[in-house]
Design a protein around this motif. Structure first.
Motif, PDB file in Angstrom:
ATOM      1  N   GLY A  31       0.805  -1.207   0.000  1.00 54.49           N
ATOM      2  CA  GLY A  31       0.000   0.000   0.000  1.00 54.49           C
ATOM      3  C   GLY A  31       0.845   1.267   0.000  1.00 54.49           C
ATOM      4  O   GLY A  31       1.898   1.330  -0.626  1.00 54.49           O
ATOM      5  N   ARG A  32       0.381   2.264   0.721  1.00 52.38           N
ATOM      6  CA  ARG A  32       1.056   3.562   0.721  1.00 52.38           C
ATOM      7  C   ARG A  32       2.460   3.525   1.295  1.00 52.38           C
ATOM      8  O   ARG A  32       3.342   4.225   0.819  1.00 52.38           O
ATOM      9  N   LEU A  33       2.688   2.728   2.326  1.00 54.21           N
ATOM     10  CA  LEU A  33       4.034   2.668   2.886  1.00 54.21           C
ATOM     11  C   LEU A  33       5.010   2.085   1.866  1.00 54.21           C
ATOM     12  O   LEU A  33       6.123   2.584   1.708  1.00 54.21           O
ATOM     13  N   ALA A  34       4.602   1.066   1.120  1.00 52.36           N
ATOM     14  CA  ALA A  34       5.461   0.509   0.068  1.00 52.36           C
ATOM     15  C   ALA A  34       5.715   1.552  -1.011  1.00 52.36           C
ATOM     16  O   ALA A  34       6.834   1.687  -1.514  1.00 52.36           O
ATOM     17  N   HIS A  35       4.683   2.306  -1.346  1.00 50.22           N
ATOM     18  CA  HIS A  35       4.817   3.382  -2.338  1.00 50.22           C
ATOM     19  C   HIS A  35       5.807   4.434  -1.845  1.00 50.22           C
ATOM     20  O   HIS A  35       6.726   4.832  -2.570  1.00 50.22           O
ATOM     21  N   ALA A  36       5.646   4.864  -0.603  1.00 51.42           N
ATOM     22  CA  ALA A  36       6.543   5.876  -0.029  1.00 51.42           C
ATOM     23  C   ALA A  36       7.985   5.379   0.002  1.00 51.42           C
ATOM     24  O   ALA A  36       8.914   6.118  -0.351  1.00 51.42           O
ATOM     25  N   GLN A  37       8.185   4.130   0.400  1.00 48.78           N
ATOM     26  CA  GLN A  37       9.538   3.583   0.445  1.00 48.78           C
ATOM     27  C   GLN A  37      10.149   3.497  -0.950  1.00 48.78           C
ATOM     28  O   GLN A  37      11.343   3.752  -1.131  1.00 48.78           O
ATOM     29  N   ALA A  38       9.344   3.170  -1.935  1.00 50.28           N
ATOM     30  CA  ALA A  38       9.844   3.106  -3.310  1.00 50.28           C
ATOM     31  C   ALA A  38      10.282   4.490  -3.791  1.00 50.28           C
ATOM     32  O   ALA A  38      11.321   4.636  -4.446  1.00 50.28           O
ATOM     33  N   LEU A  39       9.512   5.517  -3.459  1.00 45.74           N
ATOM     34  CA  LEU A  39       9.871   6.882  -3.857  1.00 45.74           C
ATOM     35  C   LEU A  39      11.144   7.329  -3.148  1.00 45.74           C
ATOM     36  O   LEU A  39      12.003   7.993  -3.750  1.00 45.74           O
ATOM     37  N   MET A  40      11.293   6.962  -1.886  1.00 43.81           N
ATOM     38  CA  MET A  40      12.509   7.302  -1.158  1.00 43.81           C
ATOM     39  C   MET A  40      13.728   6.621  -1.766  1.00 43.81           C
ATOM     40  O   MET A  40      14.780   7.243  -1.925  1.00 43.81           O
ATOM     41  N   ARG A  41      13.588   5.335  -2.122  1.00 47.20           N
ATOM     42  CA  ARG A  41      14.707   4.627  -2.770  1.00 47.20           C
ATOM     43  C   ARG A  41      15.067   5.284  -4.093  1.00 47.20           C
ATOM     44  O   ARG A  41      16.239   5.418  -4.438  1.00 47.20           O
ATOM     45  N   MET A  42      14.039   5.692  -4.829  1.00 46.00           N
ATOM     46  CA  MET A  42      14.265   6.358  -6.113  1.00 46.00           C
ATOM     47  C   MET A  42      15.072   7.639  -5.912  1.00 46.00           C
ATOM     48  O   MET A  42      15.917   7.988  -6.733  1.00 46.00           O
ATOM     49  N   ALA A  43      14.822   8.335  -4.802  1.00 47.25           N
ATOM     50  CA  ALA A  43      15.478   9.619  -4.533  1.00 47.25           C
ATOM     51  C   ALA A  43      16.958   9.480  -4.190  1.00 47.25           C
ATOM     52  O   ALA A  43      17.691  10.463  -4.254  1.00 47.25           O
ATOM     53  N   ILE A  44      17.403   8.272  -3.830  1.00 53.95           N
ATOM     54  CA  ILE A  44      18.819   8.099  -3.467  1.00 53.95           C
ATOM     55  C   ILE A  44      19.543   7.101  -4.378  1.00 53.95           C
ATOM     56  O   ILE A  44      20.676   6.722  -4.104  1.00 53.95           O
ATOM     57  N   THR A  45      18.883   6.686  -5.448  1.00 56.09           N
ATOM     58  CA  THR A  45      19.501   5.755  -6.399  1.00 56.09           C
ATOM     59  C   THR A  45      20.125   6.539  -7.545  1.00 56.09           C
ATOM     60  O   THR A  45      19.435   7.311  -8.214  1.00 56.09           O
ATOM     61  N   PRO A  46      21.412   6.360  -7.792  1.00 56.48           N
ATOM     62  CA  PRO A  46      22.042   7.073  -8.904  1.00 56.48           C
ATOM     63  C   PRO A  46      21.395   6.712 -10.246  1.00 56.48           C
ATOM     64  O   PRO A  46      21.146   5.535 -10.524  1.00 56.48           O
ATOM     65  N   LEU A  47      21.101   7.713 -11.034  1.00 57.38           N
ATOM     66  CA  LEU A  47      20.519   7.523 -12.355  1.00 57.38           C
ATOM     67  C   LEU A  47      21.409   6.599 -13.182  1.00 57.38           C
ATOM     68  O   LEU A  47      22.625   6.758 -13.208  1.00 57.38           O
ATOM     69  N   GLY A  48      20.787   5.621 -13.831  1.00 64.51           N
ATOM     70  CA  GLY A  48      21.513   4.715 -14.704  1.00 64.51           C
ATOM     71  C   GLY A  48      22.025   3.455 -14.043  1.00 64.51           C
ATOM     72  O   GLY A  48      22.604   2.605 -14.708  1.00 64.51           O
ATOM     73  N   THR A  49      21.823   3.309 -12.731  1.00 62.02           N
ATOM     74  CA  THR A  49      22.350   2.122 -12.048  1.00 62.02           C
ATOM     75  C   THR A  49      21.350   0.969 -11.963  1.00 62.02           C
ATOM     76  O   THR A  49      21.721  -0.121 -11.558  1.00 62.02           O
ATOM     77  N   ASN A  50      20.110   1.202 -12.335  1.00 60.36           N
ATOM     78  CA  ASN A  50      19.110   0.133 -12.353  1.00 60.36           C
ATOM     79  C   ASN A  50      19.184  -0.537 -13.724  1.00 60.36           C
ATOM     80  O   ASN A  50      18.822   0.061 -14.733  1.00 60.36           O
ATOM     81  N   ILE A  51      19.637  -1.766 -13.748  1.00 65.94           N
ATOM     82  CA  ILE A  51      19.861  -2.459 -15.015  1.00 65.94           C
ATOM     83  C   ILE A  51      18.570  -2.654 -15.813  1.00 65.94           C
ATOM     84  O   ILE A  51      18.596  -2.685 -17.038  1.00 65.94           O
ATOM     85  N   CYS A  52      17.444  -2.760 -15.141  1.00 65.72           N
ATOM     86  CA  CYS A  52      16.163  -2.953 -15.828  1.00 65.72           C
ATOM     87  C   CYS A  52      15.581  -1.642 -16.343  1.00 65.72           C
ATOM     88  O   CYS A  52      14.772  -1.654 -17.265  1.00 65.72           O
ATOM     89  N   ASP A  53      15.967  -0.537 -15.745  1.00 67.35           N
ATOM     90  CA  ASP A  53      15.422   0.770 -16.132  1.00 67.35           C
ATOM     91  C   ASP A  53      16.500   1.831 -15.962  1.00 67.35           C
ATOM     92  O   ASP A  53      16.631   2.426 -14.895  1.00 67.35           O
ATOM     93  N   PRO A  54      17.291   2.098 -16.995  1.00 70.61           N
ATOM     94  CA  PRO A  54      18.388   3.057 -16.872  1.00 70.61           C
ATOM     95  C   PRO A  54      17.944   4.493 -16.623  1.00 70.61           C
ATOM     96  O   PRO A  54      18.755   5.337 -16.260  1.00 70.61           O
ATOM     97  N   ASP A  55      16.646   4.783 -16.797  1.00 75.22           N
ATOM     98  CA  ASP A  55      16.126   6.127 -16.525  1.00 75.22           C
ATOM     99  C   ASP A  55      15.618   6.286 -15.092  1.00 75.22           C
ATOM    100  O   ASP A  55      15.067   7.316 -14.730  1.00 75.22           O
ATOM    101  N   TYR A  56      15.787   5.232 -14.279  1.00 74.78           N
ATOM    102  CA  TYR A  56      15.316   5.228 -12.892  1.00 74.78           C
ATOM    103  C   TYR A  56      16.362   5.872 -11.992  1.00 74.78           C
ATOM    104  O   TYR A  56      17.547   5.598 -12.090  1.00 74.78           O
TER     105      TYR A  56
END
Length: 135
Positions: A31-56
């Motif tokens: 639910g929302r907590l999973a959504h919030a945690q995903a957004l937080m991870r996105m905010a500290i993940t260097p662009l291009g380091t996600n092999i499945c989505d280089p725009d993440y």
């Protein structure tokens, strides 16, 4: 090559990556907590380091230790807004970023299918920390 994606009518509140997974560990958030945690991870993940989505990703931690001013905070808020809108659970996002005592604070209003909710977290060299309960 691009990985094939299957459209799902529902992601069970777990997001595109985990939607439809039936054998998840008991106690995993959803639910929302999973959504919030995903957004937080996105905010500290260097662009291009996600092999499945280089725009993440939008690595706010890269900003730390450098010059942070109102212009860079506005730039980060715009970058995070764009990234947050890429999440299939996010319908709209209003994001503000501020800086004090070597810590960036992200204050966002997120709109999901249930309506709006506030998301406030800090980003330091140690990572991201949720500052207020997500309801």
């Amino acid at each position: 090559p691009a990985l094939p994606r299957q459209a799902k009518p529902s992601d069970d509140g777990k997001g595109q990556c985990l939607g439809g997974v039936q054998d998840m560990t008991p106690g995993m958030v959803n639910g929302r907590l999973a959504h919030a945690q995903a957004l937080m991870r996105m905010a500290i993940t260097p662009l291009g380091t996600n092999i499945c989505d280089p725009d993440y990703g939008y690595d706010l931690t890269a900003r730390l230790g450098g010059r942070v001013d109102s212009a860079s905070c506005a730039e980060d808020a715009a970058g995070l807004t764009g990234q947050f809108l890429r999440d299939d659970r996010t319908r709209d996002a209003q994001v503000a970023v501020s800086f004090a005592n070597d810590v960036l604070v992200v204050a966002a209003q997120i709109l999901d299918k249930q309506g709006p909710y506030p998301l406030t977290f800090s980003v330091s060299n140690a990572g991201a920390v949720l500052l207020a309960k997500v309801a």
